[in-house]
Design a protein around this motif. Structure first.
Motif, PDB file in Angstrom:
ATOM      1  N   PHE A 212       0.909  -1.137  -0.258  1.00  0.00           N
ATOM      2  CA  PHE A 212       0.402   0.519   0.345  1.00  0.00           C
ATOM      3  C   PHE A 212       0.910   1.551  -0.740  1.00  0.00           C
ATOM      4  O   PHE A 212       0.559   2.210  -0.447  1.00  0.00           O
ATOM      5  N   ARG A 213       2.087   1.538   1.311  1.00  0.00           N
ATOM      6  CA  ARG A 213       3.618   2.178   0.915  1.00  0.00           C
ATOM      7  C   ARG A 213       3.547   2.755  -0.468  1.00  0.00           C
ATOM      8  O   ARG A 213       4.410   3.396  -0.980  1.00  0.00           O
ATOM      9  N   GLU A 214       3.911   1.535  -0.946  1.00  0.00           N
ATOM     10  CA  GLU A 214       4.728   1.314  -2.069  1.00  0.00           C
ATOM     11  C   GLU A 214       3.803   2.031  -3.305  1.00  0.00           C
ATOM     12  O   GLU A 214       4.539   2.850  -4.179  1.00  0.00           O
ATOM     13  N   VAL A 215       2.967   1.690  -3.453  1.00  0.00           N
ATOM     14  CA  VAL A 215       1.859   1.843  -4.488  1.00  0.00           C
ATOM     15  C   VAL A 215       1.714   2.959  -4.141  1.00  0.00           C
ATOM     16  O   VAL A 215       1.506   4.208  -5.175  1.00  0.00           O
ATOM     17  N   LEU A 216       1.188   3.862  -2.849  1.00  0.00           N
ATOM     18  CA  LEU A 216       1.304   4.859  -3.545  1.00  0.00           C
ATOM     19  C   LEU A 216       1.944   6.590  -3.699  1.00  0.00           C
ATOM     20  O   LEU A 216       2.020   7.518  -4.113  1.00  0.00           O
ATOM     21  N   ALA A 217       3.099   6.135  -2.690  1.00  0.00           N
ATOM     22  CA  ALA A 217       4.897   6.157  -3.067  1.00  0.00           C
ATOM     23  C   ALA A 217       4.947   6.513  -4.579  1.00  0.00           C
ATOM     24  O   ALA A 217       5.048   7.715  -4.943  1.00  0.00           O
TER      25      ALA A 217
END
Length: 759
Positions: A212-217
């Motif tokens: 989730f963090r990687e996709v948003l970043a």
């Protein structure tokens, strides 16, 4: 505007002439300024009488300006509305502060929303002399707001129905604005939950949070839209699946991202359905793999075929990329001897709807296979004939069946050769099955049926209770039994039987049957009895030989000691006399004499060693303890291996047999240590306390193999074991941890009498 400002008839009593002129000039100026606006501009005195109105006020009341000036709201409006206006005027005058309010009224069928702002009207001295105000028709705005409210309500309802929430993430503050549905999806209270990026991320499943963090970043960094599915864990522990989409929608002047907007769609139901379907398909495929059964559907008119993976594996020759297989293509892979039969079955199914049950061979690249197939014809929605069926590769089953038949034949033959009979009893049905060998074992006619009760009649009367006692616990599901007993054959001959039996259980652990074997061991029993008799005779012979050997050693030792001892004594006396006579002889003569004396002394010492090796004289004269102490000391001097011993003072009289046995154990053990152990330390312990004589010899050498006693060349150790066993004792050799060997000898005592001082 013909008359913008007029005073009521009695206003001269409240306003001075200079003030009146100034106010009139001021408000005529104001009236001219606001005449063109759609807002209602007015001024009132302290009695609520209108001093000035613009055209918008005139249109509101539906009267001319002249008709309004000097009138109050009570004169112009219904009492309910007049009261609202008058009370608001009074609040402004009393507080001296501006005020505003909204008011709804009707003009015919039309509903009007008014927003009015009022302020105190002051003269040049700052004294409040009235009220001035502006009223605006906000009906259109209210209608827009209402429409917006309804739209938002509908949108909220639609989000709730669709389980679809929207959100906005401020990338500068990290705060997140959620729609009501987002809170509902996450199971959070909007009044107590602070929606920030960090707080929201805490509710993503641990296995999903990093993605989730990687996709948003990535979406923030590259300005790309993202779409992905995630799993969340609500505060109550319930897991849900979300489809999240988002994109940066606002950028700063320097191009930096400011706001990301997105949606969250609760796809839990869909995911659960997908997972259930996937599990169902996986379970179905897994079940087919386990059962080795494939399924297929074939439209002969078009050649269209649907195969499960297991069906493709079973047929083997099918190209998985092909979804069209003609009848001819299929028959080409069938064994030529089976083609006509398969083709006839297909024709019968298509023409007459006859289901088929076929076993045929195929010619796959991996070799010939045997296929069992069931199929039938049905028609699809377009009334097209479709063949549907299942198939199973029974090549291995056939092979195992042939092996089983061969194995059963071999088993029957082996049972005949080995004289073994087998039986099985089904506990649920009571059915018994016995192999034919039981009849030969009992010398019975094979036409006579056999069962457990009949078999018991052949068991020897003295063993019948033992057989029943062994069988009953097995019947109750206890441990298997192993038993030897006797039977009397039909001809009255006694035979020995070895029987094994055990309980068979189902998957739930319930006992279902008992199986067992019976082996005729009459010949083995005869051989065992002969062997036992032979061993007893051999053991007695060995004991006799050991006694003879010890007697012979004792005799030889005595003869050597007596004969050669006298010779050496006489030789020493002669050498002593010769030395006295040769005192004046040459140095060479005296040196020769000295060397001769030394050789005689060494020969005497060697003679003593030989005598003690054959039979230590100390055993007879000083006892076992002193002999052990002497031999250990001599071993230490001869080998240089340090010896630690614990040997008690002689207290108990130990008979000659036990003394010799224990001495030989010490002698053989120390000899083995010197030859093989490479030890630096030996610990010898001899104890006479208690009912046992215990000798322990422990070294720190390389250790001994576990099978040392049964090694082909271990005659010395086996001889010691036999010698000790003959006396009712035990001889054990252990490998020490971490290294070394321990020899432990235990022999029961024969007497506890004390030795006297004269011994």
């Amino acid at each position: 505007m013909s008359k913008v400002f007029n005073l009521p008839p009695d206003s001269s009593s409240t306003l001075a002439a200079p003030n009146l002129a100034a106010i009139k000039d001021r408000y005529e100026l104001l009236a001219s300024m606001f005449e063109g606006t759609e807002d209602r501009v007015f001024a009132k005195d302290l009695h609520g009488r209108y001093l000035m109105v613009n055209t918008a006020v005139s249109e509101f009341f539906g009267r001319t300006q002249a008709e309004i000036i000097g009138k109050t709201d009570w004169d112009l409006l219904p009492s309910a509305e007049a009261r609202v206006f008058a009370e608001s005027d009074q609040r402004v005058v009393s507080s001296g502060e501006p005020a505003s309010y909204e008011f709804q009224t009707s003009r015919g069928p039309r509903h009007i929303h008014l927003h009015t702002a009022k302020s105190p009207l002051r003269d040049s001295h700052g004294k409040i002399v009235g009220v001035i105000g502006i009223g605006r028709d906000i009906t259109a705005r209210k209608q827009i707001e209402e429409a917006l409210r309804l739209s938002e309500a509908r949108f909220t309802a639609a989000q709730e129905i669709a389980q679809f929430g929207s959100w906005e993430w401020n990338l500068i503050t990290n705060r997140v604005v959620w729609s009501a549905e987002c809170y509902r999806i996450f199971g959070l209270d909007p009044t107590s939950f602070e929606a920030t990026y960090a707080n929201v991320a805490r509710y993503f499943h641990p296995s999903n949070v990093e993605r989730f963090r990687e996709v948003l970043a990535a979406a923030v960094k590259y300005g790309t839209e993202f779409k992905d599915d995630f799993r969340i864990v609500r505060p109550d522990g319930e897991e849900r699946y979300l489809h999240v989409e988002g994109v940066v929608t606002h950028y700063a002047a320097d191009g930096g991202p400011l706001v990301m907007t997105g949606t969250s769609f609760d796809i839990t139901a869909r995911k659960q359905t997908e997972l259930a379907l996937r599990r169902s398909e996986s379970n179905f495929a897994h079940a087919q793999r386990i059962a080795q059964v494939g399924s297929w559907e074939w439209v002969p008119s078009t050649g269209r075929v649907l195969w499960t993976r297991e069906a493709q594996r079973i047929f083997g020759f099918i190209d998985q990329s092909r979804d069209i297989i003609s009848r001819g293509d299929f028959l080409n892979y069938i064994h030529p001897d089976d083609c006509a039969r398969v083709s006839a079955a297909i024709d019968a199914a298509l023409s007459h709807g006859v289901p088929y049950d076929l076993t045929f061979r195929t010619l796959a690249e991996s070799g010939e296979r045997i296929i069992h197939s069931l199929g039938e014809m049905h028609r699809d929605h377009e009334n097209v004939p479709v063949l549907t069926g299942v198939c199973r590769d029974i090549t291995e089953q056939r092979r195992l069946h042939e092996l089983l038949r061969s194995s059963e034949a071999n088993l029957a033959q082996a049972q005949r050769i080995a004289r073994i009979a087998s039986w099985r009893w089904e506990m649920r049905t009571g059915h018994e099955s016995w192999s034919a060998e039981i009849h030969d074992m009992l010398e019975l006619d094979r036409s006579l049926p056999m069962n457990y009760r009949r078999f018991l009649t052949f068991v020897h009367a003295d063993d019948r209770v033992t057989v029943t006692a062994a069988f009953n616990p097995t019947l109750m599901g206890a441990a298997p039994y192993s038993l030897d007993f006797r039977v009397l054959t039909q001809r009255g001959r006694e035979r020995f039987i070895h029987s094994l039996g055990e309980t068979i259980r189902d998957v739930d652990g319930n006992a279902t049957s008992i199986i067992g074997i019976l082996q005729d061991i009459t010949e083995r029993k005869r051989i065992e009895e002969e062997l036992f008799s032979s061993r007893d005779e051999l053991r007695g012979l060995m004991n006799h030989l050991q006694h003879l050997q010890e007697d012979e050693r004792r005799h030889i030792a005595r003869e050597i000691h007596d004969e050669f001892g006298a010779v050496f004594t006489a030789a020493n006396i002669s050498l002593y006399r010769l030395a006295n006579q040769l005192q004046t002889a040459s140095p060479q003569t005296r040196e020769l004499l000295a060397s001769t004396k030394e050789m005689i002394a060494n020969a005497g010492k060697s003679l003593d060693d030989i005598v003690n090796g054959l039979h230590p004289q100390m055993l007879t004269h000083l006892g076992l303890a002193a002999t052990l102490e002497w031999y250990i000391s001599e071993f230490e001097k001869r080998t240089g291996i340090r010896c630690v011993r614990s040997v008690p003072d002689e207290g108990e009289m130990i008979d000659e047999q036990r003394s010799i046995a224990l001495f030989r154990c010490l002698q053989e053990s120390l000899t083995n240590i010197a030859k093989h152990a490479a030890a630096s330390l030996v610990c010898v312990t001899f104890t006479t306390a208690g009912p046992q004589l215990v000798l322990s010899i422990v070294d720190d050498g390389r250790g001994i193999a576990a099978d040392a006693l049964i090694a082909p060349d271990a005659f010395g150790l086996r001889g010691l074991e036999a010698r000790v066993t003959q006396l009712g004792g035990s001889f054990k050799v252990h490998h020490q941890i971490p290294q070394g060997t321990r020899v432990l000898v235990t022999i029961p005592k024969q007497t506890s009498a004390k030795r006297g001082a004269h011994d």
